[in-house]
Structures are given as C-alpha cells and as structure tokens.
Design a protein around this motif. Sequence first.
Motif, PDB file in Angstrom:
ATOM      1  N   ALA A  32       6.175   7.101   4.156  1.00 58.57           N
ATOM      2  CA  ALA A  32       6.754   6.898   2.827  1.00 58.57           C
ATOM      3  C   ALA A  32       8.197   6.436   3.003  1.00 58.57           C
ATOM      4  O   ALA A  32       8.740   6.436   4.115  1.00 58.57           O
ATOM      5  CB  ALA A  32       6.703   8.197   2.011  1.00 58.57           C
ATOM      6  N   THR A  74       7.448   8.388  -4.570  1.00 63.03           N
ATOM      7  CA  THR A  74       6.594   7.870  -5.641  1.00 63.03           C
ATOM      8  C   THR A  74       5.319   7.249  -5.086  1.00 63.03           C
ATOM      9  O   THR A  74       4.418   6.901  -5.840  1.00 63.03           O
ATOM     10  CB  THR A  74       7.348   6.829  -6.484  1.00 63.03           C
ATOM     11  OG1 THR A  74       7.784   5.763  -5.632  1.00 63.03           O
ATOM     12  CG2 THR A  74       8.550   7.467  -7.180  1.00 63.03           C
ATOM     13  N   GLY A  75       5.264   7.100  -3.767  1.00 61.98           N
ATOM     14  CA  GLY A  75       4.080   6.554  -3.126  1.00 61.98           C
ATOM     15  C   GLY A  75       4.064   6.881  -1.654  1.00 61.98           C
ATOM     16  O   GLY A  75       5.092   7.291  -1.091  1.00 61.98           O
ATOM     17  N   TYR A  76       2.912   6.720  -1.037  1.00 62.19           N
ATOM     18  CA  TYR A  76       2.785   6.955   0.399  1.00 62.19           C
ATOM     19  C   TYR A  76       1.605   6.163   0.940  1.00 62.19           C
ATOM     20  O   TYR A  76       0.754   5.695   0.178  1.00 62.19           O
ATOM     21  CB  TYR A  76       2.649   8.447   0.730  1.00 62.19           C
ATOM     22  CG  TYR A  76       1.526   9.191   0.030  1.00 62.19           C
ATOM     23  CD1 TYR A  76       0.205   9.130   0.487  1.00 62.19           C
ATOM     24  CD2 TYR A  76       1.790   9.994  -1.078  1.00 62.19           C
ATOM     25  CE1 TYR A  76      -0.811   9.831  -0.144  1.00 62.19           C
ATOM     26  CE2 TYR A  76       0.775  10.688  -1.719  1.00 62.19           C
ATOM     27  CZ  TYR A  76      -0.520  10.611  -1.246  1.00 62.19           C
ATOM     28  OH  TYR A  76      -1.528  11.296  -1.868  1.00 62.19           O
ATOM     29  N   LEU A 109       2.930  -1.350   0.075  1.00 66.51           N
ATOM     30  CA  LEU A 109       3.144  -1.087  -1.345  1.00 66.51           C
ATOM     31  C   LEU A 109       4.551  -0.534  -1.568  1.00 66.51           C
ATOM     32  O   LEU A 109       4.951   0.441  -0.925  1.00 66.51           O
ATOM     33  CB  LEU A 109       2.089  -0.074  -1.825  1.00 66.51           C
ATOM     34  CG  LEU A 109       2.156   0.393  -3.264  1.00 66.51           C
ATOM     35  CD1 LEU A 109       1.730  -0.731  -4.198  1.00 66.51           C
ATOM     36  CD2 LEU A 109       1.260   1.607  -3.450  1.00 66.51           C
ATOM     37  N   ASP A 110       5.302  -1.158  -2.446  1.00 67.74           N
ATOM     38  CA  ASP A 110       6.665  -0.716  -2.782  1.00 67.74           C
ATOM     39  C   ASP A 110       7.572  -0.617  -1.557  1.00 67.74           C
ATOM     40  O   ASP A 110       8.511   0.176  -1.532  1.00 67.74           O
ATOM     41  CB  ASP A 110       6.632   0.624  -3.531  1.00 67.74           C
ATOM     42  CG  ASP A 110       5.831   0.547  -4.829  1.00 67.74           C
ATOM     43  OD1 ASP A 110       5.824  -0.527  -5.471  1.00 67.74           O
ATOM     44  OD2 ASP A 110       5.202   1.555  -5.199  1.00 67.74           O
ATOM     45  N   GLU A 124      -3.063   2.810   0.628  1.00 63.35           N
ATOM     46  CA  GLU A 124      -1.748   2.755   0.004  1.00 63.35           C
ATOM     47  C   GLU A 124      -1.873   3.423  -1.363  1.00 63.35           C
ATOM     48  O   GLU A 124      -2.748   3.058  -2.160  1.00 63.35           O
ATOM     49  CB  GLU A 124      -1.277   1.313  -0.132  1.00 63.35           C
ATOM     50  CG  GLU A 124      -1.064   0.643   1.228  1.00 63.35           C
ATOM     51  CD  GLU A 124      -0.622  -0.794   1.089  1.00 63.35           C
ATOM     52  OE1 GLU A 124       0.579  -1.024   0.823  1.00 63.35           O
ATOM     53  OE2 GLU A 124      -1.493  -1.681   1.222  1.00 63.35           O
ATOM     54  N   CYS A 125      -1.022   4.400  -1.608  1.00 63.36           N
ATOM     55  CA  CYS A 125      -1.177   5.262  -2.783  1.00 63.36           C
ATOM     56  C   CYS A 125       0.114   5.386  -3.576  1.00 63.36           C
ATOM     57  O   CYS A 125       1.208   5.368  -3.010  1.00 63.36           O
ATOM     58  CB  CYS A 125      -1.595   6.668  -2.352  1.00 63.36           C
ATOM     59  SG  CYS A 125      -3.056   6.724  -1.306  1.00 63.36           S
ATOM     60  N   ARG A 126      -0.043   5.581  -4.872  1.00 69.79           N
ATOM     61  CA  ARG A 126       1.076   5.970  -5.737  1.00 69.79           C
ATOM     62  C   ARG A 126       0.854   7.428  -6.120  1.00 69.79           C
ATOM     63  O   ARG A 126      -0.272   7.829  -6.447  1.00 69.79           O
ATOM     64  CB  ARG A 126       1.108   5.107  -6.990  1.00 69.79           C
ATOM     65  CG  ARG A 126       1.559   3.693  -6.703  1.00 69.79           C
ATOM     66  CD  ARG A 126       2.405   3.116  -7.836  1.00 69.79           C
ATOM     67  NE  ARG A 126       3.035   1.893  -7.384  1.00 69.79           N
ATOM     68  CZ  ARG A 126       2.479   0.685  -7.465  1.00 69.79           C
ATOM     69  NH1 ARG A 126       1.280   0.548  -8.001  1.00 69.79           N
ATOM     70  NH2 ARG A 126       3.124  -0.372  -7.038  1.00 69.79           N
ATOM     71  N   VAL A 127       1.918   8.210  -6.076  1.00 67.75           N
ATOM     72  CA  VAL A 127       1.801   9.639  -6.387  1.00 67.75           C
ATOM     73  C   VAL A 127       1.392   9.810  -7.846  1.00 67.75           C
ATOM     74  O   VAL A 127       2.022   9.262  -8.751  1.00 67.75           O
ATOM     75  CB  VAL A 127       3.118  10.387  -6.089  1.00 67.75           C
ATOM     76  CG1 VAL A 127       3.041  11.837  -6.569  1.00 67.75           C
ATOM     77  CG2 VAL A 127       3.432  10.336  -4.596  1.00 67.75           C
ATOM     78  N   GLY A 141      -2.436  11.339  -4.674  1.00 66.61           N
ATOM     79  CA  GLY A 141      -2.100   9.934  -4.825  1.00 66.61           C
ATOM     80  C   GLY A 141      -3.274   9.127  -5.331  1.00 66.61           C
ATOM     81  O   GLY A 141      -4.420   9.373  -4.945  1.00 66.61           O
ATOM     82  N   VAL A 144      -4.296   2.549  -4.326  1.00 66.80           N
ATOM     83  CA  VAL A 144      -4.053   1.230  -4.888  1.00 66.80           C
ATOM     84  C   VAL A 144      -4.718   0.161  -4.026  1.00 66.80           C
ATOM     85  O   VAL A 144      -5.353  -0.754  -4.552  1.00 66.80           O
ATOM     86  CB  VAL A 144      -2.535   0.962  -5.016  1.00 66.80           C
ATOM     87  CG1 VAL A 144      -2.267  -0.444  -5.524  1.00 66.80           C
ATOM     88  CG2 VAL A 144      -1.885   2.003  -5.917  1.00 66.80           C
TER      89      VAL A 144
END
Length: 158
Positions: A32, A74-76, A109-110, A124-127, A141, A144
Amino acid sequence: MSCVTPATIEVTPATLRGQLARWPTGVAIITANGLSRPLGKTVNSFHSASLEPAMVGWCIDKKSSRFDEWVAVTGYVVHVMASHQAELVSRFAASRSDRFDGVETTPGLDGIPMLTGEVPLRLECRVAGTFDVGDHVYLIGQVVTMAATAHVPMTLQR
C-alpha cells in the motif's frame, strides 16, 4: 472402533497460535502507499470475504510497525505468493525498514506499489471498511482488478 478423545488445552495466546499453526494457510504480501514510503507486509490472514460484490479481507495486528498508516490506507494490493518466492515472503515478514530495497515494483491502482514478479494471484483493492477484532483490525477491500498465473500458491503448516 476406537474413539480419540482430545486433550483440553488452556486457551492462551501462545497455545492458540501453536494450534492454529497446524491449520494450512496461504501466504500473501500486501502492499500500500504509506505516508513517506511504501508499506509492505507478509500476512497469512488473507481470505475471500464476498463474491458479489468481489471483496477480500485480511487482519493486521495492532502492535504491527506502521499500524496507524496501514489502517488509514484507501487501497492495497494483495500478492498471493508461490513457494519459489520464500525469500520475498521472509523479507516482508521481517521487522525492517528496507523491505522494498532492491525489490522491483510498478505503480498499480492509485499508485500503490505492485511487486513485478509473477505471483499466482494479484488483487488490486479499494478499502471498503475496517473494524476492530480484538488485538487486530480487519481491512475489507473491494477487488478492482485481478491478474493470475499458473503458479501454485504457497501454504504454511506446522
């Protein structure tokens, strides 16, 4: 027919950890964006949480280094590791500030750093949420993007 009667064991953090280590578990590296440098950690608590919507989760110990940064992300990115990647798993499990030194990454992502080596599964994930669970915090998460290879995931069991 014989019957095996299990012995009762006092439930302490040490005995629980020892017994749960007998249960096979997967190994992942989570990455992250940190405040001043990337975050990276080896975990064995990663798991599927929901298929619709696609969600995964993992837990972080409240005593972990950089805990406050982890629970603020906010993501990981989840990198499910293969057995030939034991060196990376050990590197990201150790208490050291240079986990990323010499490790190739690419922005995901991000801008989250993604390990560039082939892994069995990368998510790839958003929390989507966090909550306390005793001495840990659970991070859920929403997936995505997903990439997979034919490599067999690593498992641990004592």
